[in-house]
Design an enzyme around this catalytic site. Sequence first.
Site, mmCIF file in Angstrom:
data_model
loop_
_atom_site.group_PDB
_atom_site.id
_atom_site.type_symbol
_atom_site.label_atom_id
_atom_site.label_comp_id
_atom_site.label_asym_id
_atom_site.label_seq_id
_atom_site.Cartn_x
_atom_site.Cartn_y
_atom_site.Cartn_z
ATOM 1 N N GLU A 83 -5.510 -8.667 0.121
ATOM 2 C CA GLU A 83 -6.257 -8.253 1.313
ATOM 3 C C GLU A 83 -7.723 -8.108 0.929
ATOM 4 O O GLU A 83 -8.043 -7.334 0.016
ATOM 5 C CB GLU A 83 -5.751 -6.926 1.904
ATOM 6 C CG GLU A 83 -4.437 -7.010 2.630
ATOM 7 C CD GLU A 83 -4.098 -5.730 3.386
ATOM 8 O OE1 GLU A 83 -5.042 -5.051 3.869
ATOM 9 O OE2 GLU A 83 -2.898 -5.407 3.475
ATOM 10 N N GLU A 105 0.813 -1.224 0.000
ATOM 11 C CA GLU A 105 0.000 0.000 0.000
ATOM 12 C C GLU A 105 0.849 1.278 0.000
ATOM 13 O O GLU A 105 0.637 2.190 0.804
ATOM 14 C CB GLU A 105 -0.954 -0.003 1.200
ATOM 15 C CG GLU A 105 -2.003 -1.103 1.111
ATOM 16 C CD GLU A 105 -3.040 -1.037 2.229
ATOM 17 O OE1 GLU A 105 -2.886 -0.208 3.152
ATOM 18 O OE2 GLU A 105 -3.996 -1.823 2.187
#
Length: 514
Positions: free
Chosen positions: A292, A173
Site C-alpha cells: 500500500e 494491518e
Amino acid sequence: MRKVSVALNPEAVIGETDPRLFGAFVEHLGRCVYGGIYEPGHATADAHGFRHDVLELVRELAPTIMRYPGGNFVSGYNWEDGVGPAEKRPRRLDLAWMSTEPNTFGTNEFIDWCRLANIEPMLAVNLGTRGGDAARNLLEYCNHPGGTAWSDLRRAHGWEQAHDVKFWCLGNEMDGPWQMEMKTAEEYGRIAIEAAKMMKWIDPRIELAACGSSGRNMPTFGAWEDTVLQHTFSHVEYISLHTYVNNYADDSAALLASPDLMDGFIEEVVAIADSVAARAHSSKRIMLSFDEWNVWYRTRRNADVRVKPGWPVAPEILEEIYNMQDALAFGGMCISLLNHADRVKTACLAQLVNVIAPIMTETGGPAWRQTIFHPFAQMSNYGRGRVLRAEIDSPTYAANYYDPRGKADLYFPLPAVPYLKMAAVEDPASGAITIFALNRHLEEPMPLDVALRGFGVPVLIEALELRHADLKAVNTKDQPDNVSPAPLAGVTLATDRVQATLAPASWNMIRISR
C-alpha cells in the site's frame, strides 16, 4: 540554480526490478469495485459486468499484479460469501467501511478480471475474524486441480481449471486499532505461522507476505516486524510495508520532500529483517512487499469517511482528487521504489479506481486519468530492468514534514533534501536507459548534466515532462487532460552525456538508446 551533475555507470547496479514492483490494489471499498471495475449495465460493460473503458485505462497504466480483496475489508470477509450463484450470495454489513457488501463480485470474478487485464492476482486471507482453517480452504478452492470438496466446489461454480494464485498476503494491518480483531505481534505471529504452514502444505509453490506494522509512525513499528518475523521467518518470503504521504500543512516543499521518508522506512525494515536472519544464522533474505502506497488526505480530513447513514452499497468515500503537486510527490515515491529494487520486490499502488486512485469514473458515465496516473504509467512501462546507482551532486533544502496521523501530530525534520530526486533504469535487452527525474525546486529551473560512463553516443527516444503553472491544477471529467505529459524540449546529447533543463516543480522522463 547551479548545474546538477549525475554520474551513471552501467556496471554499478542497485538491483533488477521484479515485475511485481508495478502492482496496484482493488478493495471492496467505496466505488473501487462497484461502479469502478465492475458495473453491469454500463455502456462499455461486457457480459461479466466489467467496464471496458476502465480496462483500457488499466492496460495503459500497466500494473502487473493486483492485491484483493483488502485492505481493512479482508479482516471481516468470509470468502465463501463471494462464490457460487450470484443471486444466492448473502448481503453483509461491512464494518471496515460501514457499508453493505452485496457480494455480487467475488474471488472468481476477480480472477476473471485479472486474466482479461493480463494481471497476476494477489489474494489476501482473513486473519482477523477468521484464521488458518479458512485460509487453507480458500487456497484449496483456488489452487487445487480437483477431486476434493473445495476444489470440486470451484469446478461446480463454473471454473474447471485451478486459478493457480501464486502470491498470498497473511492478513492486513493487524496491529491497527481500526482493524477487526486486531492482534498483538505475538498473537498475529502465531496465527500467521499456522496459516502459512497449512497453506504451503497444500501448495508449496506459493509465496507469502507477513503483515508488517501499519505504518512507520505506529507505536508498534520495529518491535512488531522483529517479533512477527521471528515467528514466520522460515515460512514467508516477504514482509509488508504501508505508507501514505500528504500535504495537510499546505507546505509544497515539504510534500515533495516526503518521499525521502519512504527511503528511510524501507531501509529500516530491511535492517530489521536482516537482523532476524542473522539471529537465525540464515542466509535467507526476506524481501519487502510495499503493498500500500500513495498520496492520501482521507478526503482532505473533513470527517470520518467511513460513516454514511443507512449502510449504503458502494458509497462515494475516499475519492481523492489529485492535483499537480500530488503527482510530483507521487513520482518521488515511484523513484524511491525503483531505487530499492534490490529488496522491494512487490509493490501495490492503493488503489486502482475511484478510491485514492489514478483512475476516476462516473457511475454510468466516462472514466478518466487523474494526475498521478502519468508517473505510474511511465514507471511501469519503462522502469523495468536494471536500476543503476546514480552519483548525484545537487543543492539541497531543509523541510519539516507534518503528518497528523496517529495519537499525536508528528513532525519529521528533513535537513538536507536534494532538489533532484532521480532513478535510472537500463533495459538489459536493448541497453536503452530511462531517466526519471523530479525537480523539487518550486521556482527555479534545473540545469541537469548526466554523465553516462562508457555508454557511447546516445540517441534520444523520447523526452516528456509533467508540469503545470498551477500546483493545485486537477483533471476532471470535463478537462481530463488538464495535467498531462508534454514534450520536454532542449535535451542535448553528446558522447557519454545527456543534458537537459528541468522546469521548476516538474516530473520528467528521458529515454535514450545507444
